[in-house]
Design a protein around this motif. Structure first.
Motif, PDB file in Angstrom:
ATOM      1  N   THR A   1       0.807  -1.226   0.000  1.00  0.00           N
ATOM      2  CA  THR A   1       0.000   0.000   0.000  1.00  0.00           C
ATOM      3  C   THR A   1       0.840   1.277   0.000  1.00  0.00           C
ATOM      4  O   THR A   1       0.294   2.370  -0.110  1.00  0.00           O
TER       5      THR A   1
ATOM      6  N   TRP B   1      -0.137   5.535  -0.278  1.00  0.00           N
ATOM      7  CA  TRP B   1       0.080   6.504   0.812  1.00  0.00           C
ATOM      8  C   TRP B   1       0.981   7.643   0.323  1.00  0.00           C
ATOM      9  O   TRP B   1       0.723   8.817   0.570  1.00  0.00           O
TER      10      TRP B   1
ATOM     11  N   ARG C   1      -7.693   9.095   6.217  1.00  0.00           N
ATOM     12  CA  ARG C   1      -6.653   8.947   7.243  1.00  0.00           C
ATOM     13  C   ARG C   1      -5.444   9.830   6.920  1.00  0.00           C
ATOM     14  O   ARG C   1      -4.842  10.429   7.808  1.00  0.00           O
TER      15      ARG C   1
ATOM     16  N   ARG D   1      -8.164   5.431   3.152  1.00  0.00           N
ATOM     17  CA  ARG D   1      -6.783   5.959   3.206  1.00  0.00           C
ATOM     18  C   ARG D   1      -6.745   7.464   2.960  1.00  0.00           C
ATOM     19  O   ARG D   1      -6.029   8.176   3.680  1.00  0.00           O
TER      20      ARG D   1
END
Ligand code: NDP
Length: 315
Positions: A13, A17, A288, A285
């Motif tokens: 991932t 990010w 976040r 994501r």
């Protein structure tokens, strides 16, 4: 330059990010926790889920640990955790909204006997004759254990959905439309009000094993039970007993003593139970990443951050 190392969602991932942080805070240097060339001394902040024990202790210049989730038990499990560092819990609108959506779904699922109908569907039975007496949301009393960041928001959404709502926390709260109880002396009077009990407590030495068979006896019977806080807050064998003897008519469970829930757990087969695999609230994501950037900017500006773990309280 401020440097963030990311371990959240598995090794694959990281590119996602990195792209998200590049958009939100181009001046932030973002490093892959799994990169063998990562220099621990270079890291100012980490965004982590279940850091390998001892790894954070190697990061001598770390300023704060940002949890990839609302809970911090996965960080506290590290015996070498540097004690003086602030730990920031995951927040942001999506975390609370997802939790409120899940709890409303679970409360309505119990109100309308979803586990019963799901069982009948599996057996291909048109089980109309088994229908229990109808209950209304307006006549249903829901109690929330834990009126923190998530519990207070969930409570407000249940009030808006026409339930009569009660809440219990360590300290006395003022929540619009919610009758609040506090502390050990408030626990039994609180439970006595509830048709459905929602656990939104963190796992701490005080809350571990708090919900027992005898505690569940104080609920209005038969009661519904929802656990979205942490599994160890409930004694699982007591929960099974309460479901088997009719103290509880149903339960919706998202968190467990051992996760993944072992195949051997009796909970899989107890009638009246709906099980979900710790999915009640997991913000996207992008959401976040937005929250993480807001936290790093606040900390760099010397400001305090609301969802900071308090070691004295244990949450
Ligand atoms: P907060 O820390 O904001 O709130 C915790 C609440 O629990 C507070 O109201 C606190 O009381 C109360 N509390 C803690 N200890 C006690 C005690 N001994 N007696 C009575 N009340 C107590 O946490 P959040 O609302 O953000 O999150 C709650 C929990 O939800 C998390 O810790 C996590 O375990 C779980 N969670 C689960 C998710 C899932 O997907 N299933 C996702 C996100 C979170 P007071 O306010 O008086 O201090």
């Amino acid at each position: 330059m401020v440097c963030l190392a990311v371990k959240a969602g598995g090794p694959g991932t990281f590119p996602e990010w990195k792209a998200l942080f590049a958009d939100l805070m181009p001046e932030l240097e973002v490093k892959d926790w799994y990169d063998p060339a990562l220099n621990p001394a270079q890291i100012d902040y980490v965004l982590v889920w279940q850091p390998e024990p001892g790894r954070l202790a190697q990061m001598g210049n770390l300023k704060a640990i940002l949890s990839a989730a609302a809970g911090v038990d996965h960080i506290l499990a590290d015996p070498e955790l540097p004690k003086a560092l602030p730990i920031i819990r995951m927040g942001g609108d999506e975390t609370a909204t997802q939790m409120a959506d899940y709890v409303r779904w679970a409360v309505f699922a119990l109100l309308r006997e979803a586990p019963l109908w799901y069982g009948a569907q599996q057996a291909k039975q048109w089980a109309r004759k088994n229908a229990p007496p109808t209950r209304l949301s307006s006549a249903t009393r829901v109690g929330i254990m834990g009126l923190g960041n998530l519990g207070s928001f969930v409570a407000s959404k249940l009030v808006a959905a026409d339930f009569t709502v009660f809440g219990w926390a360590r300290h006395q709260k003022q929540c619009a439309g919610v009758t609040c109880y506090a502390g050990p002396e408030g626990l039994v009077p609180f439970l006595q009000q509830c048709d459905t009990l929602v656990c939104l407590l963190p796992e701490t030495p005080e809350t571990k094993g708090l919900i027992t068979y005898s505690l569940l006896q104080h609920l209005r019977k038969p009661a519904g039970f929802i656990n979205v806080g942490r599994g160890p807050v409930v004694v699982e064998a007591d929960l099974v007993r309460a479901l088997q003897d009719g103290t509880l008519h149903g339960a919706v469970l998202d968190v467990f003593d051992t996760e993944p829930l072992p195949e051997t757990s009796p909970l899989w087969a107890v009638p009246g139970v709906l099980i979900t695999p710790h999915v009640a609230s997991e913000a996207s994501r992008p959401a976040r990443a937005r929250y993480v950037v807001s936290v790093i900017k606040a900390l760099e500006a010397g400001e305090s951050v609301p969802l900071t773990y308090n070691p004295a309280q244990g949450y």
